[in-house]
Design a protein around this motif. Structure first.
Motif, PDB file in Angstrom:
ATOM      1  N   HIS A 123       7.003 -16.757  10.034  1.00 40.36           N
ATOM      2  CA  HIS A 123       6.853 -15.481   9.678  1.00 40.36           C
ATOM      3  C   HIS A 123       5.634 -15.362   8.678  1.00 40.36           C
ATOM      4  O   HIS A 123       4.841 -14.367   8.593  1.00 40.36           O
ATOM      5  N   GLY A 124       5.594 -16.254   7.737  1.00 38.20           N
ATOM      6  CA  GLY A 124       4.644 -16.449   6.493  1.00 38.20           C
ATOM      7  C   GLY A 124       3.393 -16.656   6.870  1.00 38.20           C
ATOM      8  O   GLY A 124       2.546 -15.952   6.570  1.00 38.20           O
ATOM      9  N   ALA A 125       3.328 -17.330   8.052  1.00 37.21           N
ATOM     10  CA  ALA A 125       1.786 -17.826   8.432  1.00 37.21           C
ATOM     11  C   ALA A 125       1.177 -16.588   9.285  1.00 37.21           C
ATOM     12  O   ALA A 125       0.167 -16.148   8.917  1.00 37.21           O
ATOM     13  N   ALA A 126       2.158 -15.949  10.158  1.00 31.47           N
ATOM     14  CA  ALA A 126       1.687 -14.565  10.735  1.00 31.47           C
ATOM     15  C   ALA A 126       1.165 -13.444   9.663  1.00 31.47           C
ATOM     16  O   ALA A 126       0.249 -12.851   9.919  1.00 31.47           O
ATOM     17  N   LEU A 127       2.120 -13.576   8.642  1.00 27.70           N
ATOM     18  CA  LEU A 127       1.893 -12.153   7.406  1.00 27.70           C
ATOM     19  C   LEU A 127       0.542 -12.639   7.139  1.00 27.70           C
ATOM     20  O   LEU A 127      -0.115 -11.664   6.604  1.00 27.70           O
ATOM     21  N   SER A 128       0.535 -13.849   6.452  1.00 27.58           N
ATOM     22  CA  SER A 128      -0.735 -13.994   5.738  1.00 27.58           C
ATOM     23  C   SER A 128      -2.114 -13.838   6.541  1.00 27.58           C
ATOM     24  O   SER A 128      -3.103 -13.415   5.994  1.00 27.58           O
ATOM     25  N   VAL A 129      -1.831 -14.116   7.786  1.00 25.83           N
ATOM     26  CA  VAL A 129      -3.127 -13.632   8.719  1.00 25.83           C
ATOM     27  C   VAL A 129      -3.477 -12.099   8.944  1.00 25.83           C
ATOM     28  O   VAL A 129      -4.292 -11.481   8.778  1.00 25.83           O
ATOM     29  N   ALA A 130      -2.240 -11.672   8.949  1.00 26.90           N
ATOM     30  CA  ALA A 130      -2.119 -10.141   9.276  1.00 26.90           C
ATOM     31  C   ALA A 130      -2.740  -9.311   7.969  1.00 26.90           C
ATOM     32  O   ALA A 130      -3.311  -8.188   8.004  1.00 26.90           O
ATOM     33  N   CYS A 131      -2.398 -10.097   6.659  1.00 23.93           N
ATOM     34  CA  CYS A 131      -2.761  -9.420   5.391  1.00 23.93           C
ATOM     35  C   CYS A 131      -4.205  -9.849   4.900  1.00 23.93           C
ATOM     36  O   CYS A 131      -4.634  -9.305   4.159  1.00 23.93           O
ATOM     37  N   THR A 132      -5.004 -10.445   5.844  1.00 23.34           N
ATOM     38  CA  THR A 132      -6.350 -11.006   5.539  1.00 23.34           C
ATOM     39  C   THR A 132      -7.013  -9.575   5.452  1.00 23.34           C
ATOM     40  O   THR A 132      -7.187  -8.811   6.145  1.00 23.34           O
ATOM     41  N   GLY A 133      -7.909  -9.848   4.204  1.00 19.84           N
ATOM     42  CA  GLY A 133      -8.734  -8.688   3.684  1.00 19.84           C
ATOM     43  C   GLY A 133      -7.904  -7.479   2.930  1.00 19.84           C
ATOM     44  O   GLY A 133      -8.857  -6.498   2.722  1.00 19.84           O
ATOM     45  N   VAL A 134      -6.799  -7.570   3.030  1.00 17.02           N
ATOM     46  CA  VAL A 134      -6.141  -6.375   2.451  1.00 17.02           C
ATOM     47  C   VAL A 134      -5.925  -6.743   0.765  1.00 17.02           C
ATOM     48  O   VAL A 134      -5.539  -7.608   0.541  1.00 17.02           O
ATOM     49  N   ARG A 135      -6.402  -5.679   0.190  1.00 16.73           N
ATOM     50  CA  ARG A 135      -6.483  -5.745  -1.395  1.00 16.73           C
ATOM     51  C   ARG A 135      -5.641  -4.982  -1.931  1.00 16.73           C
ATOM     52  O   ARG A 135      -5.173  -3.986  -1.654  1.00 16.73           O
ATOM     53  N   VAL A 136      -5.325  -5.480  -3.402  1.00 17.55           N
ATOM     54  CA  VAL A 136      -4.405  -4.571  -4.340  1.00 17.55           C
ATOM     55  C   VAL A 136      -4.734  -3.075  -4.108  1.00 17.55           C
ATOM     56  O   VAL A 136      -4.003  -2.224  -4.074  1.00 17.55           O
ATOM     57  N   ARG A 137      -6.226  -3.012  -4.191  1.00 20.03           N
ATOM     58  CA  ARG A 137      -6.864  -1.385  -4.434  1.00 20.03           C
ATOM     59  C   ARG A 137      -6.305  -0.389  -2.934  1.00 20.03           C
ATOM     60  O   ARG A 137      -6.074   0.581  -3.005  1.00 20.03           O
ATOM     61  N   ASP A 138      -6.088  -1.491  -1.749  1.00 17.48           N
ATOM     62  CA  ASP A 138      -5.644  -0.538  -0.688  1.00 17.48           C
ATOM     63  C   ASP A 138      -4.143  -0.133  -0.603  1.00 17.48           C
ATOM     64  O   ASP A 138      -3.988   0.869   0.126  1.00 17.48           O
ATOM     65  N   VAL A 139      -3.266  -0.498  -1.485  1.00 16.67           N
ATOM     66  CA  VAL A 139      -1.965  -0.171  -1.441  1.00 16.67           C
ATOM     67  C   VAL A 139      -1.668   0.532  -2.680  1.00 16.67           C
ATOM     68  O   VAL A 139      -0.785   1.043  -2.842  1.00 16.67           O
ATOM     69  N   MET A 140      -2.338   0.231  -3.950  1.00 17.43           N
ATOM     70  CA  MET A 140      -2.072   0.811  -4.980  1.00 17.43           C
ATOM     71  C   MET A 140      -2.223   2.398  -5.089  1.00 17.43           C
ATOM     72  O   MET A 140      -2.688   2.973  -4.350  1.00 17.43           O
ATOM     73  N   VAL A 141      -1.409   2.911  -6.009  1.00 19.21           N
ATOM     74  CA  VAL A 141      -1.522   4.453  -6.412  1.00 19.21           C
ATOM     75  C   VAL A 141      -2.490   4.770  -7.356  1.00 19.21           C
ATOM     76  O   VAL A 141      -2.409   3.968  -8.556  1.00 19.21           O
ATOM     77  N   GLU A 142      -3.593   5.408  -7.212  1.00 21.47           N
ATOM     78  CA  GLU A 142      -4.727   5.461  -8.088  1.00 21.47           C
ATOM     79  C   GLU A 142      -4.156   6.285  -9.516  1.00 21.47           C
ATOM     80  O   GLU A 142      -3.340   7.383  -9.372  1.00 21.47           O
ATOM     81  N   ASP A 143      -4.714   5.766 -10.579  1.00 21.21           N
ATOM     82  CA  ASP A 143      -4.504   6.318 -11.881  1.00 21.21           C
ATOM     83  C   ASP A 143      -5.382   5.661 -12.905  1.00 21.21           C
ATOM     84  O   ASP A 143      -5.447   4.751 -13.364  1.00 21.21           O
ATOM     85  N   GLY A 144      -6.442   6.611 -13.010  1.00 19.64           N
ATOM     86  CA  GLY A 144      -7.548   6.150 -13.619  1.00 19.64           C
ATOM     87  C   GLY A 144      -7.509   6.621 -15.392  1.00 19.64           C
ATOM     88  O   GLY A 144      -8.216   6.262 -16.211  1.00 19.64           O
TER      89      GLY A 144
END
Ligand SMILES: [Zn+2]
Length: 345
Positions: free
Chosen positions: A214-235
């Motif tokens: 599961h971990g190996a599949a997840l790490s491939v599925a998450c390739t290229g996903v950054r923190v900014r893609d999931v965070m809620v923006e607040d400047g």
């Protein structure tokens, strides 16, 4: 690791004990309190043997330039937590091999000592009278057992490394996990006939092999996903010098939300409405904010880096910066939802 306490540091590496180790003496003492002392002695020595095995992994990993976070000792053996290890198949294989080699070398050394002291080593025994002979056999068993090619045992890691030479990491892991499951079933069935410990260990391997996959599949599925893609923006965040009395109603209007606290353009903590309860009269946000919260980088990989930091910090939300400036908040709930989505493809 959760549910563990640090007992000692060796060469700067925290060595932690999992709570389930508490059950071990009860199982090993067996009938007869008179055997307690010698059992305790043997257990302590066994414990040191497992630690030596893990130190073999950890110190060698460090020599290869890898960060070692901690060693956790469990009833079934130990785990060296080396975050970057799985990035390279050759690193993983080499580090995996050093543990069993350390155990086998220890076994040889102990056997030599026993031989020099005129202690009989044959027939093999873990229950005989001589501590030295028992320890020599225990270390040999530890080394040999860990070489069984069943993920997540060391042998399984070597097998995965070999498979990864001709396939990508996910399919190499999937194939290694299939081998592990087959071996786990053999262990469970054989263990039921011979020794319950082996059966129990088979169950652990069965579960852990699935988790590796599961971990190996997840790490491939998450390739290229950054923190900014999931965070809620607040400047903006909230100012550290704001009086709690003034922002209380504002925070109260957003019960599930956390707000970064900023001072002179720098993030100094994070606050949510629940933190205000402990504010004294005249307190400012600087007084009540969670200043110990780690700050994430918006450009960091979500998995495993940010996920890891989030879990280790045991917080619901962490502030995120981009090039030193406040960028947003990463919520644990959002990360969990994103990982579920990614895992489903
Ligand atoms: Zn090992």
């Amino acid at each position: 690791m959760r549910g563990s306490v640090q007992i000692v540091r060796v060469a700067g590496i925290p060595v932690r004990l999992h709570w389930s180790m508490l059950a071990l003496p009860l199982l090993a003492i067996g009938p007869g309190l008179s055997r307690l002392a010698s059992s305790a002695c043997f257990l302590a020595a066994l414990f040191a043997s497992v630690l030596a095995h893990e130190l073999g992994h950890s110190l060698y990993a460090r020599r290869r330039g890898l960060e070692v976070r901690e060693i956790v000792l469990l009833p079934f053996g130990g785990i060296s937590v080396i975050p970057r290890l799985e990035g390279s198949a050759s690193d993983e294989m080499a580090v995996a091999l050093v543990g069993p080699l350390t155990s086998c070398a220890l076994a040889l050394g102990l056997a030599a000592l026993a031989w020099a002291s005129g202690i009989a080593l044959w027939p093999p025994t873990l229950l005989g009278r001589s501590l030295l002979a028992r320890l020599a056999w225990a270390n040999l068993l530890l080394g040999a057992f860990n070489l069984v090619p069943a993920l997540p045992l060391d042998g399984g890691r070597v097998l995965r490394g070999l498979l990864a030479r001709s396939a990508d990491r996910v399919s190499a892991t999937a194939r290694a996990a299939r081998v592990a499951r087959a071996l786990a079933l053999v262990m469970i069935l054989g263990g039921l006939l011979l020794d319950l410990w082996v059966a129990l260990l088979g169950v652990v391997v069965l579960l852990a092999a699935g988790a590796e996959e599961h971990g190996a599949a997840l790490s491939v599925a998450c390739t290229g996903v950054r923190v900014r893609d999931v965070m809620v923006e607040d400047g903006h965040g909230l100012g550290a010098d704001e009086p709690v009395a003034q922002v209380a109603s504002f925070l109260g209007a957003f019960p599930g939300r956390s707000f970064p606290v900023v001072e002179g353009g720098r993030v100094v903590g994070i606050v949510c409405s629940a933190d205000l309860g402990r504010a004294g009269p005249g307190a400012t946000l600087a007084d009540v904010a969670d200043a110990g919260a780690p700050v994430l980088d918006a450009g960091a990989e979500l998995f495993p880096d940010a996920v890891d930091q989030l879990l280790r910090s045991r917080r619901r939300a962490l502030p995120v910066v981009s090039e030193g400036k406040l960028a947003g908040v990463l919520y644990r709930a959002d990360v969990e939802a994103a990982l579920r989505r990614l895992a489903q493809g």
